[in-house]
Design a protein around this motif. Structure first.
Motif, short mmCIF file in Angstrom:
data_model
loop_
_atom_site.label_atom_id
_atom_site.label_comp_id
_atom_site.label_asym_id
_atom_site.label_seq_id
_atom_site.Cartn_x
_atom_site.Cartn_y
_atom_site.Cartn_z
N VAL A 149 -10.41 -20.13 18.16
CA VAL A 149 -10.15 -20.52 19.34
C VAL A 149 -11.15 -20.99 20.43
O VAL A 149 -11.06 -21.85 21.36
CB VAL A 149 -9.80 -18.90 19.96
CG1 VAL A 149 -9.68 -18.94 21.53
CG2 VAL A 149 -8.44 -18.53 19.33
N LEU A 151 -13.47 -23.26 19.62
CA LEU A 151 -13.78 -24.43 19.15
C LEU A 151 -12.42 -25.35 19.67
O LEU A 151 -12.41 -26.62 19.30
CB LEU A 151 -14.00 -24.66 17.69
CG LEU A 151 -15.46 -24.20 17.32
CD1 LEU A 151 -15.55 -24.39 15.84
CD2 LEU A 151 -16.76 -25.14 17.91
N LEU A 152 -11.45 -24.65 20.11
CA LEU A 152 -10.17 -25.52 20.39
C LEU A 152 -10.88 -26.79 21.32
O LEU A 152 -11.19 -26.87 22.31
CB LEU A 152 -9.35 -24.83 21.21
CG LEU A 152 -8.39 -23.56 20.37
CD1 LEU A 152 -7.60 -23.00 21.18
CD2 LEU A 152 -7.66 -24.49 19.28
N PRO A 153 -10.17 -27.99 20.94
CA PRO A 153 -10.52 -29.24 21.93
C PRO A 153 -9.91 -29.16 23.18
O PRO A 153 -9.12 -30.21 23.43
CB PRO A 153 -10.37 -30.23 21.01
CG PRO A 153 -9.19 -29.88 19.95
CD PRO A 153 -9.25 -28.21 20.01
N VAL A 154 -10.07 -28.40 24.13
CA VAL A 154 -9.32 -28.39 25.21
C VAL A 154 -10.17 -28.96 26.31
O VAL A 154 -11.54 -28.70 26.42
CB VAL A 154 -9.06 -26.93 25.60
CG1 VAL A 154 -8.09 -26.79 26.91
CG2 VAL A 154 -8.17 -26.48 24.51
N GLY A 155 -9.67 -29.55 27.19
CA GLY A 155 -10.56 -30.31 28.47
C GLY A 155 -10.79 -29.33 29.62
O GLY A 155 -10.27 -28.18 29.63
N GLY A 156 -11.23 -29.82 30.64
CA GLY A 156 -11.32 -29.28 31.78
C GLY A 156 -12.22 -27.80 32.14
O GLY A 156 -13.00 -27.69 31.13
N GLY A 159 -12.07 -25.57 28.80
CA GLY A 159 -12.69 -26.25 27.65
C GLY A 159 -14.35 -26.04 27.75
O GLY A 159 -14.90 -25.67 26.61
N ASP A 160 -14.78 -26.01 28.89
CA ASP A 160 -16.34 -25.93 29.17
C ASP A 160 -16.29 -24.36 28.80
O ASP A 160 -17.68 -23.98 28.26
CB ASP A 160 -16.60 -26.28 30.52
CG ASP A 160 -16.68 -27.62 30.87
OD1 ASP A 160 -16.50 -28.55 29.96
OD2 ASP A 160 -16.61 -28.16 32.18
N ALA A 163 -16.53 -23.93 25.07
CA ALA A 163 -17.59 -24.73 24.30
C ALA A 163 -18.68 -23.71 24.47
O ALA A 163 -19.80 -23.77 23.68
CB ALA A 163 -17.73 -26.18 24.93
N GLY B 43 -5.64 -34.27 28.72
CA GLY B 43 -6.10 -32.45 28.88
C GLY B 43 -6.53 -32.12 27.47
O GLY B 43 -7.14 -30.85 27.69
N ARG B 45 -10.11 -32.58 25.08
CA ARG B 45 -11.51 -33.15 24.89
C ARG B 45 -12.22 -32.59 23.37
O ARG B 45 -12.39 -31.41 23.46
CB ARG B 45 -12.27 -32.79 26.03
CG ARG B 45 -13.49 -33.65 25.99
CD ARG B 45 -14.32 -32.93 27.31
NE ARG B 45 -14.49 -31.54 27.04
CZ ARG B 45 -15.13 -30.97 28.34
NH1 ARG B 45 -14.81 -31.36 29.45
NH2 ARG B 45 -15.05 -29.61 27.94
N MET B 262 -6.04 -26.83 13.73
CA MET B 262 -6.57 -25.57 14.30
C MET B 262 -5.44 -24.55 14.66
O MET B 262 -5.40 -23.26 14.08
CB MET B 262 -7.39 -25.64 15.52
CG MET B 262 -8.78 -26.39 15.07
SD MET B 262 -9.65 -26.55 16.54
CE MET B 262 -11.35 -26.12 16.27
#
Lengths: 205, 291
Positions: A149, A151-156, A159-160, A163, B43, B45, B262
């Protein structure tokens, strides 16, 4: 007798290599270099020995019709092809184009394909693990799920945050546990090296 | 009267096998489709938002004078190389774009296999100046220590080999070493065996994530000049390199296949966990039902 020979070797080579690291002296450097050459030869001999044992094992399998004969034939053929390509007259060894082709065109893609299946096999292993050892598998699966969860490649902004959480897990709990293990191993190796240098073992206590 | 069964096209056993394999096949199909669609992933990244490690490596490479000698120590292993493949290729491109002279060496057989494949790829791509091949050095860490004195094969001929020989013929001849790490020989071996003997040599590393806890302290102590040790840092680095390159980004990992993989993993873990919990919940009821 065997113990005294080993202790003698350690007593000579250990301080020699340490001295070479600490002081600049051509004679010590030469002697440490000679010890290092012997280590290289030892590693090469171990590799050749390992290869010969593998061949013997598969030849024995074939002779006794024991185990997977097809796999033994593939292993022996593979070894023979690489050896012929690298050792035939006029070959340039591990840099020979035939060896490079076999490695780059066959070995690397085959190995990569096998490792690519690990994802599927790992998930299948988790499913079986739940049936065999519930508590341990649940713990592993929970930890894996948290890391996935994070490491999910989510933006915005989300995501920050994820990370940053993943970096914290890597740097603090995981890094701490891992470094603790490494420090423990380092201390054990240092103690056992010191004991060997002083000629001590469990019988002396 | 005979009790004949009508022949079926697919037997029960085949159907059962197909049903068992269906989730894995569907997942592979979804991953393949996602790889094709990974150009449009709004959306999502994958690149790390923290660019400090990326900037560090870019600065070290940027400060190398043109014509510098850089050694690529290729000791990745086949199991983890997929994670660092794109990063390694981007680093080689980055170094080549800065006009450095590259040489490639391996101290593990697996590393040699991957190095041979990568060098072959560079040559096939039409590079005018592929890395000089220093080959495989036997002896693992002992071979690494020996290479400090002499690393050039005796029969090797070429401009880069001559330049290394003129500077002493060992690892010290290089201005920088890029260690492509694996499980057998990693940047840690280089710090321990080479860094102590050649303290002035700049060591940078690319490593799979599992080595990060081991290597991060060396970066903080300055024994490693730069380190990329996660997939997300690697993707950020590859994007940074491709942004300043005319040749395009090259193949990098897309966020969509990663996300699908994932989510599939999470779904399998949740399904297996809940199924087990369900069985546990049903067990006492059965016991009570017994006379």
């Amino acid at each position: 007798m065997r113990r005294s020979i080993l202790t003698g070797i350690v007593l000579v080579t250990g301080p020699l290599v340490l001295l070479d690291l600490m002081i600049v002296n051509p004679s010590v450097h030469g002697a440490a270099g000679a010890v290092n050459e012997l280590l290289v030869l030892l590693a090469a001999a171990a590799a050749v020995g390992g290869g010969a044992t593998l061949v013997a094992h598969h030849v024995r399998n074939l002779a006794a019709a024991d185990g997977d004969s097809a796999a033994s034939i593939v292993v022996l053929l593979g070894m023979a092809v690489i050896l012929v390509a690298g050792l035939r007259p006029g070959s340039s060894g591990s840099s020979d184009p035939a060896v490079l082709w076999l490695v780059a065109g066959l070995l690397a893609p085959i190995a990569a394909s096998v490792f690519a299946l690990l994802f599927i096999f790992l998930l299948a292993a988790f499913r079986r693990g739940f049936a065999l050892r519930v508590r341990e598998t649940s713990l592993m699966a929970a930890a894996a799920a948290v890391v996935i969860v994070l490491l999910l490649p989510v933006g915005g902004q989300a995501g920050d945050w994820l990370a940053a959480g993943a970096a914290w897990v890597r740097d603090v709990p995981l890094g701490g546990a891992f470094r603790g293990l490494l420090i423990g191993i380092g201390i054990l190796v240092a103690v056992s090296a010191a004991r060997s240098l002083m000629g001590l073992d469990a019988d002396d206590e | 009267m005979t009790n004949s069964v009508a022949p079926t096209l697919v037997s029960e056993a085949s159907l059962a096998r197909l049903r068992r394999a269906a989730p894995a096949l569907l997942l592979l199909l979804a991953l393949a489709l996602a790889s094709l669609l990974s150009g449009s992933t709004g959306g999502l990244r994958l690149a790390s938002p923290d660019r400090s490690h990326v900037d560090q490596l870019r600065r070290v490479i940027g400060e190398l004078p043109s014509g510098s000698l850089v050694l690529i120590a290729f000791d990745a292993d086949l199991g983890t190389y997929a994670e660092i493949r794109a990063t390694t290729r981007a680093a080689i491109d980055d170094l080549a774009a800065h006009g450095v002279r590259l040489a490639i060496v391996s101290f593990t057989p697996e590393g040699r296999a991957i190095a041979a494949a990568e060098r072959d790829r560079i040559i096939r791509a039409g590079s005018a100046d592929p890395p000089a091949d220093l080959g495989f050095v036997a002896g693992s860490e002992a071979g690494l220590v020996r290479s400090i004195e002499s690393i050039v094969p005796s029969g090797a001929a070429g401009e880069t080999f001559d330049a290394v020989r003129q500077r002493g013929g060992g690892i010290g001849a290089f201005d920088m070493v890029l260690v492509v790490s694996g499980s057998d020989i990693s940047a840690r071996s280089w710090v321990e065996q080479v860094g102590t003997r050649l303290p002035g040599l700049s060591l940078v590393a690319i490593a799979p994530t599992f080595l990060d806890p081991e290597l991060e302290p060396y970066l903080r102590s300055g024994q490693l000049t730069a380190l990329l040790s996660t997939l997300r840092e690697g993707v950020a680095y590859a994007q940074a390199v491709s942004a300043g390159s005319a040749s395009g980004p090259g193949p990098t990992v897309g966020p969509l296949p990663m996300l699908i993989g994932m989510l599939a993993a999470l779904a399998v873990l949740a399904e297996a966990g809940f199924r087990r919990l369900g069985r546990r919940g049903r067990r006492p009821a059965r016991r009570r039902a017994r006379p």
